[in-house]
Design an enzyme around this catalytic site. Sequence first.
Site, PDB file in Angstrom:
ATOM      1  N   LYS A 199      34.511  27.455  26.510  1.00  0.00           N
ATOM      2  CA  LYS A 199      34.651  26.330  27.431  1.00  0.00           C
ATOM      3  C   LYS A 199      33.309  25.956  28.053  1.00  0.00           C
ATOM      4  O   LYS A 199      33.038  24.770  28.289  1.00  0.00           O
ATOM      5  CB  LYS A 199      35.673  26.653  28.512  1.00  0.00           C
ATOM      6  N   LYS A 235      31.531  22.811  39.605  1.00  0.00           N
ATOM      7  CA  LYS A 235      31.832  24.244  39.515  1.00  0.00           C
ATOM      8  C   LYS A 235      31.572  24.766  38.108  1.00  0.00           C
ATOM      9  O   LYS A 235      30.928  25.797  37.915  1.00  0.00           O
ATOM     10  CB  LYS A 235      33.285  24.474  39.924  1.00  0.00           C
TER      11      LYS A 235
END
Length: 294
Positions: free
Chosen positions: A172, A240
């Site tokens: 990811k 983030k």
Amino acid sequence: MSKKIGWIGTGVMGKSMCMHLIKAGHQAFVYNRTQSKADELVQAGAVWCDSPAQVAAQADVVFTIVGYPTDVEQTILGENGVLEAAKPGTIVADMTTSEPSLAKRIHAACAEKGVAALDAPVSGGDLGARNATLAIMVGGEQKTFDAVSDLFEIMGENIRLMGGPGAGQHTKMSNQILIAGTMIGTVESLLYAHRAGMDMDEVISVIGSGAAGSWSINNLGPRIAKGDFDPGFFIKHFVKDMGIALAEARAMNLGLPGLALVNQFYIAAMGQGYEELGTQALFKVLDSMSSGGR
């Protein structure tokens, strides 16, 4: 065969993902910090629970998709968390984009209690969640992946076990690094077209089908063209993710200057109060910067 599913996190993506499982005939036990965000799922037959532990006590497979690594840790390992009540043999699949190191810690902590764990972050945004076309990148053991692959297939189309614990999160991060680059390209391309007096939708229809085509230009480009900056994926969550990728890169002694630059633009977006908007709102930041704030 119907399974008892636990679902924690019913936000922009999580609600749609859980709804697919309910419609496929699985019993769902749900929890979300803001209860009203789970109302639609409860109306569809899900059972509301008052804590992650209460979810885990009733489910055979528990999915989590929350905001930040600290949320993941508290939800799974904290007081009234999943692991506090999960029975041996339960599978915990965290679908949040989080830290690879945390995924490994969760796997180890679960193993001590006879619970299996997967890190299974997703890509595809709100559209992918609604249309069940998500890419699901999984880290963990093959037998655990095999046990829940039928559930993943209800939520996504491109599902792959990438390696051991943490491998889903590393994949990811690779995904987010690439998206960061394509987003800056998408925004600058459309800002150029806009300033040149072009019809952005017409430009997208041409360049989106050629060598410059990407998910970002073809899915987020039309939203930019009509001034739709609602979140399919929040800017605050993308910041983030980029922070995790940059930290992991530093640990590898790897420089990622393109990612670092885009990260600064998104931090500027948060500084302008855009943290709750979608990632395509980077257009607003660059438009403002290049026009002297007009």
